[in-house]
Scaffold this motif. Structure first.
Motif, PDB file in Angstrom:
ATOM      1  N   ASP A   2       3.008  -7.948   7.780  1.00 29.89           N
ATOM      2  CA  ASP A   2       1.973  -8.770   7.170  1.00 29.89           C
ATOM      3  C   ASP A   2       0.811  -7.912   6.659  1.00 29.89           C
ATOM      4  OD1 ASP A   2       0.111  -8.275   9.256  1.00 29.89           O
ATOM      5  OD2 ASP A   2       0.737 -10.029  10.357  1.00 29.89           O
ATOM      6  N   LEU A   3      -0.036  -8.519   5.845  1.00 25.98           N
ATOM      7  CA  LEU A   3      -1.130  -7.819   5.184  1.00 25.98           C
ATOM      8  C   LEU A   3      -2.076  -7.166   6.183  1.00 25.98           C
ATOM      9  CD1 LEU A   3      -2.658  -7.120   2.571  1.00 25.98           C
ATOM     10  CD2 LEU A   3      -3.805  -9.334   2.772  1.00 25.98           C
ATOM     11  N   ASN A   4      -2.419  -7.860   7.253  1.00 26.31           N
ATOM     12  CA  ASN A   4      -3.343  -7.291   8.234  1.00 26.31           C
ATOM     13  C   ASN A   4      -2.780  -6.035   8.885  1.00 26.31           C
ATOM     14  OD1 ASN A   4      -5.375  -9.174   7.831  1.00 26.31           O
ATOM     15  ND2 ASN A   4      -4.501 -10.591   9.323  1.00 26.31           N
ATOM     16  N   ARG A   5      -1.484  -6.027   9.183  1.00 33.35           N
ATOM     17  CA  ARG A   5      -0.885  -4.848   9.816  1.00 33.35           C
ATOM     18  C   ARG A   5      -0.859  -3.674   8.840  1.00 33.35           C
ATOM     19  NH1 ARG A   5      -1.149  -1.547  13.550  1.00 33.35           N
ATOM     20  NH2 ARG A   5       0.760  -0.448  14.064  1.00 33.35           N
ATOM     21  N   ILE A   9      -2.577  -0.030   9.543  1.00 31.25           N
ATOM     22  CA  ILE A   9      -1.867   1.242   9.412  1.00 31.25           C
ATOM     23  C   ILE A   9      -2.615   2.163   8.459  1.00 31.25           C
ATOM     24  CG2 ILE A   9       0.251   2.308   8.502  1.00 31.25           C
ATOM     25  CD1 ILE A   9       1.757  -0.153   9.704  1.00 31.25           C
ATOM     26  N   LEU A  10      -3.086   1.620   7.341  1.00 30.36           N
ATOM     27  CA  LEU A  10      -3.834   2.426   6.376  1.00 30.36           C
ATOM     28  C   LEU A  10      -5.099   3.022   6.975  1.00 30.36           C
ATOM     29  CD1 LEU A  10      -3.578   0.464   3.022  1.00 30.36           C
ATOM     30  CD2 LEU A  10      -2.911   2.830   3.408  1.00 30.36           C
ATOM     31  N   SER A  11      -5.777   2.272   7.820  1.00 34.51           N
ATOM     32  CA  SER A  11      -7.042   2.752   8.381  1.00 34.51           C
ATOM     33  C   SER A  11      -6.865   3.585   9.648  1.00 34.51           C
ATOM     34  CB  SER A  11      -7.971   1.577   8.656  1.00 34.51           C
ATOM     35  OG  SER A  11      -7.431   0.743   9.647  1.00 34.51           O
ATOM     36  N   SER A  12      -5.656   3.627  10.179  1.00 32.89           N
ATOM     37  CA  SER A  12      -5.391   4.366  11.413  1.00 32.89           C
ATOM     38  C   SER A  12      -5.357   5.867  11.162  1.00 32.89           C
ATOM     39  CB  SER A  12      -4.057   3.918  12.001  1.00 32.89           C
ATOM     40  OG  SER A  12      -3.730   4.710  13.116  1.00 32.89           O
ATOM     41  N   ASP A  31      -2.639  -4.012  -2.316  1.00 28.22           N
ATOM     42  CA  ASP A  31      -3.344  -4.964  -3.173  1.00 28.22           C
ATOM     43  C   ASP A  31      -3.266  -6.334  -2.507  1.00 28.22           C
ATOM     44  OD1 ASP A  31      -4.276  -6.723  -5.078  1.00 28.22           O
ATOM     45  OD2 ASP A  31      -3.020  -5.964  -6.692  1.00 28.22           O
ATOM     46  N   ASP A  32      -4.405  -6.797  -2.005  1.00 29.92           N
ATOM     47  CA  ASP A  32      -4.462  -8.074  -1.286  1.00 29.92           C
ATOM     48  C   ASP A  32      -3.959  -9.233  -2.136  1.00 29.92           C
ATOM     49  OD1 ASP A  32      -5.830  -6.393   0.407  1.00 29.92           O
ATOM     50  OD2 ASP A  32      -7.531  -7.722   0.699  1.00 29.92           O
TER      51      ASP A  32
END
Length: 59
Positions: A2-5, A9-12, A31-32
């Motif tokens: 899902d989008l939140n995950r 991952i991107l911010s981790s 892209d949201d």
């Protein structure tokens, strides 16, 4: 996935394994509005390509 995950991952700072149809990839951005992520091959570093976030799988 899902989008939140994808955003987590991107911010981790950790390296989190993600696959696209069984191929290891890096998520470059998301892209949201379109629910698409831009990915590159983790091993090959092929050209970035847009893929649906629903097709990404966390290992």
């Amino acid at each position: 996935m899902d989008l939140n995950r994808v955003k987590q991952i991107l911010s981790s700072k950790a390296e989190i394994p993600v696959n696209y149809h069984g191929v290891p990839v890096w998520i470059e951005n998301v892209d949201d509005s379109s629910q698409m992520a831009t990915v590159t091959g983790r091993d090959t570093r092929d050209e970035p390509m847009p893929v649906p976030i629903n097709d990404l799988k966390e290992e």
